[in-house]
Design a protein around this motif. Sequence first.
Motif, PDB file in Angstrom:
ATOM      1  N   GLU A  20       7.747  17.394   4.332  1.00 42.77           N
ATOM      2  CA  GLU A  20       8.809  16.976   5.488  1.00 42.77           C
ATOM      3  C   GLU A  20       9.442  15.542   5.336  1.00 42.77           C
ATOM      4  O   GLU A  20      10.380  15.488   5.713  1.00 42.77           O
ATOM      5  N   TRP A  21       8.200  14.642   5.052  1.00 41.48           N
ATOM      6  CA  TRP A  21       8.747  13.321   4.781  1.00 41.48           C
ATOM      7  C   TRP A  21       9.770  13.328   3.780  1.00 41.48           C
ATOM      8  O   TRP A  21      10.828  12.560   3.766  1.00 41.48           O
ATOM      9  N   LEU A  74       8.662   4.693  -1.488  1.00 42.00           N
ATOM     10  CA  LEU A  74       8.155   5.245   0.090  1.00 42.00           C
ATOM     11  C   LEU A  74       6.879   5.988   0.207  1.00 42.00           C
ATOM     12  O   LEU A  74       6.715   7.033  -0.927  1.00 42.00           O
ATOM     13  N   ARG A  75       6.262   5.591   0.971  1.00 47.55           N
ATOM     14  CA  ARG A  75       4.846   6.264   1.062  1.00 47.55           C
ATOM     15  C   ARG A  75       5.186   7.706   1.883  1.00 47.55           C
ATOM     16  O   ARG A  75       5.807   7.703   3.060  1.00 47.55           O
ATOM     17  N   CYS A  76       5.000   8.739   1.206  1.00 50.42           N
ATOM     18  CA  CYS A  76       5.140  10.121   1.990  1.00 50.42           C
ATOM     19  C   CYS A  76       3.963  10.800   1.589  1.00 50.42           C
ATOM     20  O   CYS A  76       3.984  12.233   1.479  1.00 50.42           O
ATOM     21  N   PHE A  77       2.703  10.296   1.885  1.00 49.70           N
ATOM     22  CA  PHE A  77       1.485  10.929   1.824  1.00 49.70           C
ATOM     23  C   PHE A  77       0.636  10.493   2.914  1.00 49.70           C
ATOM     24  O   PHE A  77       0.535   9.291   3.318  1.00 49.70           O
ATOM     25  N   ASP A 105       1.293  13.050  -2.365  1.00 50.95           N
ATOM     26  CA  ASP A 105       0.067  13.668  -2.916  1.00 50.95           C
ATOM     27  C   ASP A 105       0.235  14.714  -3.916  1.00 50.95           C
ATOM     28  O   ASP A 105       1.202  15.356  -3.822  1.00 50.95           O
ATOM     29  N   GLU A 106      -0.855  15.338  -4.647  1.00 52.79           N
ATOM     30  CA  GLU A 106      -0.847  16.295  -5.691  1.00 52.79           C
ATOM     31  C   GLU A 106      -0.099  17.596  -5.239  1.00 52.79           C
ATOM     32  O   GLU A 106       0.748  18.289  -5.850  1.00 52.79           O
ATOM     33  N   THR A 107      -0.504  17.934  -3.879  1.00 55.63           N
ATOM     34  CA  THR A 107      -0.173  19.257  -3.278  1.00 55.63           C
ATOM     35  C   THR A 107       1.536  19.414  -3.235  1.00 55.63           C
ATOM     36  O   THR A 107       2.047  20.338  -3.314  1.00 55.63           O
ATOM     37  N   ALA A 108       2.085  18.222  -3.037  1.00 57.71           N
ATOM     38  CA  ALA A 108       3.583  18.037  -2.773  1.00 57.71           C
ATOM     39  C   ALA A 108       4.459  17.877  -3.964  1.00 57.71           C
ATOM     40  O   ALA A 108       5.584  17.263  -4.028  1.00 57.71           O
ATOM     41  N   ASN A 157       0.665  -1.161  -0.034  1.00 62.79           N
ATOM     42  CA  ASN A 157       0.152  -0.096   0.012  1.00 62.79           C
ATOM     43  C   ASN A 157       0.718   1.336   0.050  1.00 62.79           C
ATOM     44  O   ASN A 157       0.378   2.316   0.414  1.00 62.79           O
ATOM     45  N   VAL A 158       2.156   1.169  -0.602  1.00 67.34           N
ATOM     46  CA  VAL A 158       2.734   2.438  -0.799  1.00 67.34           C
ATOM     47  C   VAL A 158       2.518   3.123  -2.098  1.00 67.34           C
ATOM     48  O   VAL A 158       2.874   4.331  -2.350  1.00 67.34           O
TER      49      VAL A 158
END
Length: 366
Positions: free
Chosen positions: A219-220, A104-107, A210-213, A12-13
């Motif tokens: 930070e992640w 890597l999941r950053c959201f 996500d789209e905003t980043a 799920n990443v």
Amino acid sequence: MALKCGIVGLPNVGKSTLFNCLSSAKAQAANFPFCTIEPNVGVITVPDERLTRLAEIVKPGRIVPATCEIVDIAGLVKGASRGEGLGNKFLGNIRETDAIIHVLRCFDDENITHVDGSIDPIRDKEIIDTELQLKDLETIEARYAKTQKIASTGNKDAKIEFTVLTAYRDALLAGKNARTVTFESKEEQDAARNLFLLTSKPVLYVCNVDETAASTGNEWTQRVDELAKEEGAEMMIVAAKTEEDIAGFESYEDKQMFLEELGLEESGVNRLIKKAYALLNLQTFITAGEMEVKAWTYKRGWKAPQCAGVIHTDFEKGFIRAEVIKYEDYIQYKSEAAIKEAGKLGIEGKEYVVQDGDIMHFRFNV
């Protein structure tokens, strides 16, 4: 030579979503662990705008870009090195790849569960690192005592292998990846390569945001960037779900407009493929004629005969010379006749080191 990259990460990443963007083969992207059980394999084209520009001049029958094989490997969990989850299958699949794309999941998204209950890309990275290191340690230990025994009799090859095994063993026991160990002599480098260790493969960390980043990161991703620099590894930011939306647009113009709205010049997918190429020290030379404009993949630093052998082994065996045109010159003068007239056609011998984007004609005799 085909490049084969394995996409790995915890369940799920966003691995399968990213794979769907990279490949026309659609992996089932479902919200539960082990959604990907058999590795999905997709062959994708390597983006190269030089081919398009050359084709406008040469007007060939077809354009043939370089290709890259992408393998979407089942999500890994703690204990995979002992066969937990789909561990053994995962580790076998990863061994066959040239490079690792580590997602890597950053959201944050409450609708998509995380196997460990919270978002922490550094912890996620360490889980996968540990499992791969344990498997590598298993490979080392299986050969260690036997090699040591043979080396003690004075066998030269066994001595070299034992030196390599010891260096890797010390690093792995200290929690470091095999790629952090370097060897000076060619014999040691060959012995190291023949071990096919999982953590010796080059790695590209892909931060799925996500789209905003998508253009700025968060930070992640900053934490992953710091860690990648410490390791001497590469990292990049991709919004996989957004990339999937971009891939759904029919026209090039619509895609570009959407990218501009996100503050991006190029899609994450294109950037990822180019980074994977650079990661493996791969470059491209080009052949251009009426039949086709074609990209050929070779290792950075290869000389003209080796590159000739990429097209056909006879070209390497009977190599006489290479006629080389620089891409910029072809774009400027627009025909081979004009290039020759301007004195820009290079006649190169066996020692010529091929440069990225060189347009080549090989002369050979078999």
